[in-house]
Design a protein around this motif. Structure first.
Motif, PDB file in Angstrom:
ATOM      1  N   ARG A   1       5.520   1.861  19.411  1.00  0.00           N
ATOM      2  CA  ARG A   1       5.389   0.443  19.798  1.00  0.00           C
ATOM      3  C   ARG A   1       5.423   0.434  21.327  1.00  0.00           C
ATOM      4  O   ARG A   1       6.464   0.211  21.948  1.00  0.00           O
TER       5      ARG A   1
ATOM      6  N   SER B   1       5.436  -7.895  11.404  1.00  0.00           N
ATOM      7  CA  SER B   1       6.491  -8.019  10.400  1.00  0.00           C
ATOM      8  C   SER B   1       7.756  -8.697  10.938  1.00  0.00           C
ATOM      9  O   SER B   1       8.680  -8.956  10.178  1.00  0.00           O
TER      10      SER B   1
ATOM     11  N   PHE C   1       3.724  -5.996  18.100  1.00  0.00           N
ATOM     12  CA  PHE C   1       2.972  -5.676  16.878  1.00  0.00           C
ATOM     13  C   PHE C   1       1.464  -5.845  17.069  1.00  0.00           C
ATOM     14  O   PHE C   1       0.703  -5.718  16.123  1.00  0.00           O
TER      15      PHE C   1
ATOM     16  N   MET D   1       9.741  -1.122   9.279  1.00  0.00           N
ATOM     17  CA  MET D   1       8.315  -1.393   9.479  1.00  0.00           C
ATOM     18  C   MET D   1       7.990  -1.402  10.965  1.00  0.00           C
ATOM     19  O   MET D   1       6.898  -1.000  11.371  1.00  0.00           O
TER      20      MET D   1
ATOM     21  N   LYS E   1       0.831  -1.197   0.000  1.00  0.00           N
ATOM     22  CA  LYS E   1       0.000   0.000   0.000  1.00  0.00           C
ATOM     23  C   LYS E   1       0.869   1.252   0.000  1.00  0.00           C
ATOM     24  O   LYS E   1       1.708   1.407   0.882  1.00  0.00           O
TER      25      LYS E   1
ATOM     26  N   ALA F   1       3.041   2.835   7.154  1.00  0.00           N
ATOM     27  CA  ALA F   1       3.156   3.314   5.774  1.00  0.00           C
ATOM     28  C   ALA F   1       4.055   2.436   4.918  1.00  0.00           C
ATOM     29  O   ALA F   1       4.230   2.704   3.740  1.00  0.00           O
ATOM     30  N   ARG F   2       4.643   1.397   5.546  1.00  0.00           N
ATOM     31  CA  ARG F   2       5.637   0.613   4.814  1.00  0.00           C
ATOM     32  C   ARG F   2       5.122  -0.778   4.523  1.00  0.00           C
ATOM     33  O   ARG F   2       4.475  -1.402   5.349  1.00  0.00           O
ATOM     34  N   SER F   3       5.420  -1.237   3.318  1.00  0.00           N
ATOM     35  CA  SER F   3       4.981  -2.569   2.903  1.00  0.00           C
ATOM     36  C   SER F   3       6.194  -3.392   2.505  1.00  0.00           C
ATOM     37  O   SER F   3       7.134  -2.866   1.909  1.00  0.00           O
ATOM     38  N   PHE F   4       6.138  -4.669   2.833  1.00  0.00           N
ATOM     39  CA  PHE F   4       7.221  -5.580   2.494  1.00  0.00           C
ATOM     40  C   PHE F   4       6.748  -6.524   1.409  1.00  0.00           C
ATOM     41  O   PHE F   4       5.596  -6.950   1.410  1.00  0.00           O
TER      42      PHE F   4
ATOM     43  N   PHE G   1      -2.521   0.702  13.850  1.00  0.00           N
ATOM     44  CA  PHE G   1      -3.882   1.172  13.602  1.00  0.00           C
ATOM     45  C   PHE G   1      -4.833   0.708  14.703  1.00  0.00           C
ATOM     46  O   PHE G   1      -6.045   0.804  14.551  1.00  0.00           O
TER      47      PHE G   1
ATOM     48  N   ARG H   1       2.199  -7.877   6.986  1.00  0.00           N
ATOM     49  CA  ARG H   1       2.584  -6.477   7.029  1.00  0.00           C
ATOM     50  C   ARG H   1       2.338  -5.889   8.421  1.00  0.00           C
ATOM     51  O   ARG H   1       2.949  -4.894   8.791  1.00  0.00           O
TER      52      ARG H   1
END
Lengths: 263, 385
Positions: free
Chosen positions: B189, B48, B337, A162, A90, A169-172, B342, B45
């Motif tokens: 975090r 991660s 995580f 990440m 994204k 905002a970061r995607s792997f 969000f 994601r």
């Protein structure tokens, strides 16, 4: 014989030292980096920023389920559409109010705010944690205009950025992203990525360099996206910010996000 | 000295073969991961980092704990540790090797690993972790091997090794401090953003590492002519006791801050771990098992009567090791995580190939440990110590 061996080792040791010093000397000798003529059309800024007017965006979304900015961005940057939400890539996307602003979501907020999605993208922070944690400088903040950029070829895929980014905002690339791209639709002017590297919004650095606005801004028919130089008091973004109250995401963390929201 | 590892009983070779098979399975799974990408793991994601980084974090502790035998022996001349110091150092070598392997298997582009050296970045804690881990590996190999060779020749170790030994003491502390900084410096975090993280890591390390060392010493005593000596075990068990008490105390400090302050972000991690959050409770049974094991360990360790009983001490050491493994090697990393940035929950469960790689790395570590211990025991037998 003993002495000869010692001598040999000494010379060998010095040679190895010399060899390892070579790249350092080369780097120092290079001076001020590559010299290239900047494109005269290139757009300049002290720090690029964006204002997202959610009211205008929601109006457009009500009218026609608008996804123009996302489509434009993802098409131009060869961002694959991966159906599995756990593996999605994204660059610019929608998220509910309470998820976009989890630290300030107010349960008594107007219904249209609570239920409408917010447009999210990389905040191109003034003090970006992703840049601080990257062990190879694959992610860096460009000194000239404050855009947080990535070198996809240097990234080792450790995903420390990440963990560091508080905005998701970061995607792997968990797998090969090219499997999800239509070969006919690939934009040859922008690189595709391979598996095992991180990616994110680059504020269309490649378009700014040619004097073009970010693709999302250009695609927005509602004029809900405004970009500009936050350090220039005469810029359009500064005029909007001076005129009305705006929100930013998670400001308490001190990252200095440069994307502002009007609701 | 390495030739000592080439002569051994049937059982020794069977153990090596079994470990080699497990490493081989892990390697095959890693080949699959190299070709398919990290999508073969349970990571996402939102979560991660997963099992690999969690094992790495736990094992840094095991590695750092060698200092608990090195420091008393070399700084305070605690003679009891004379025979097991080498075992502590070799345990550190195998643990750091596993740490490095776990980082490599976690990378999306492992072939670009050397970019960390090619583009040194001092503002990244991962850069420093690379330096301290490799340095610690080097120190322990050099020190362990040199001191053991000297012992074999029945001469005092060369003088140049002394400064290295002294350096290795703060260096051991540094590896776990830097590893804690990987987590404790990230904005957003909340579960990890705590100043006591490094202290907590060290306390748990000084409990889990020596408890594994005690178990290994008992194993060596049973299977070989090596005798660690009652004094050494007794002292180690005291170290485990104090470290375990400190570790539990530090964890309770975290719980206090989270729940007395009532700050949601600080509570959510613990809520997810122990009762579940937003309908997700994947870790709940594991975390309660960790509490149960830790409590059992404390009951068996604190009263000297229990602690000095060989059988109960073994049970206590198993409880300490697995209790802390669950806390750090299962709970700590994933919970950072969950919930994600969000405030949503994406659960994480490792996949079969991911577990295969994990077991493969552990097996490789124990393969190295077996060979090193074979050499050490061989030397001790040769000189009749």
């Amino acid at each position: 014989m003993e002495k000869d061996r010692r001598e040999f080792l000494k010379i060998g040791g010095i040679s190895v030292l010399g060899l390892s010093a070579l790249p350092v000397f080369e780097a120092l000798a290079q001076g001020q980096g590559p010299k290239a003529m900047p494109d005269p059309r290139a757009l300049q800024a002290g720090q690029w920023a964006m204002v997202v007017d959610m009211k205008k965006c929601w109006e457009e979304q009500e009218k026609r389920q608008c996804k123009d900015c996302m489509d434009a961005c993802h098409k131009i940057h060869n961002v694959p559409t991966i159906p599995d939400p756990k593996r999605e890539i994204k660059w610019i996307w929608l998220e509910e109010y309470k998820h976009a602003f989890p630290d300030q979501a107010n349960e008594y907020a107007p219904e249209h705010v609570k239920e409408s999605p917010f447009l999210l993208l990389c905040n191109h922070c003034s003090n970006p944690p992703c840049v601080q944690v990257c062990p190879t400088k694959a992610t860096f903040k460009r000194a000239e205009d404050g855009v947080v950029l990535m070198d996809f070829h240097r990234c080792i895929g450790c995903r420390y950025c990440m963990a560091g980014c508080p905005y998701g905002a970061r995607s792997f690339n968990w797998g090969d992203p090219r499997e999800y791209l239509d070969p006919q639709q690939i934009n040859q002017a922008f690189p595709t990525r391979r598996k095992g590297v991180v990616e994110k919004c680059n504020f269309c650095a490649e378009r700014l360099a040619e004097g073009l606005p970010p693709a999302c801004v250009e695609a927005c028919k509602a004029k809900a996206l405004v970009y500009g130089d936050i350090t220039d008091p005469e810029s359009e973004v500064r005029k909007i910010l001076a005129g009305q109250y705006t929100l930013r995401r998670k400001i308490a963390l001190g990252t200095g996000p440069n994307v502002y929201y009007i609701i | 000295m390495l030739e000592k590892a080439l002569k051994g009983s049937q059982k020794y070779w069977s153990l090596l073969a079994a470990l080699a098979v497990l490493s081989g399975i892990g390697f095959a799974c890693f080949m699959l991961q190299l070709s398919q990408g990290l999508k073969i793991t349970g990571m996402s994601r939102d979560v991660s980092w997963g099992f690999y980084i969690a094992q790495f974090t736990f094992l840094v502790g095991v590695a750092a704990s060698a200092v608990m035998v090195v420091l008393p022996y070399y700084l305070h001349h605690v003679k009891d540790f004379g025979r097991i110091t080498i075992m502590g150092e070799f345990l550190a070598v195998s643990a750091v090797t596993m740490c490095l392997l776990f980082i490599v298997v976690d990378l999306g582009q492992p072939m670009r690993l050397l970019n960390v050296l090619l583009h040194p970045t001092p503002n990244s804690i991962l850069f420093w972790d690379m330096i301290v881990l490799n340095g610690y590996l080097f120190l322990n190999i050099v020190i362990g091997w040199t001191v053991l060779s000297a012992e074999r020749k029945e001469v005092p170790p060369p003088k140049w090794v002394k400064p290295l030994i002294y350096i290795s003491i703060p260096w051991a502390v540094s590896i776990h401090t830097v590893t804690a900084f990987l987590y404790a410096g990230l904005p957003g975090r909340h579960f990890w953003l705590t100043a006591i993280m490094a202290a907590r890591f060290l306390a748990s390390a000084f409990a889990s590492g020596p408890s594994l060392l005690i178990l290994l010493c008992y194993l060596l005593k049973k299977r070989t002519n090596f005798d660690p000596g009652d004094g050494a075990i007794k002292k180690l068990s005291q170290i485990v006791t104090y470290a375990m008490i400190t570790s539990v105390f530090f964890l309770l400090l975290e719980v206090f801050t989270a729940f007395y302050s009532q700050i949601p972000g600080h509570m959510h991690g613990f809520v997810y771990q122990f009762v579940g959050y937003e309908g997700h409770g994947e870790l709940v049974p594991f975390m309660w098992l960790s509490v149960l094991l830790s409590a059992t360990a404390l009951v068996l360790l604190v009263p000297p009567k229990f602690r000095n009983n060989e059988k109960l001490l073994k049970v206590a050491c198993v409880a300490v090791f697995f209790g802390l493994w669950l806390e750090k090697g299962v709970g700590l990393v994933v919970t950072g995580f969950i919930p994600n940035v969000f405030d949503k929950v994406t659960p994480y469960v490792p996949t079969v190939p991911e577990l295969g790689i994990t077991i493969g790395v552990w097996a490789t570590g124990f393969l190295i440990l077996t060979i090193l211990y074979k050499v050490a025991v061989g030397v001790k037998e040769e000189i009749g110590a």
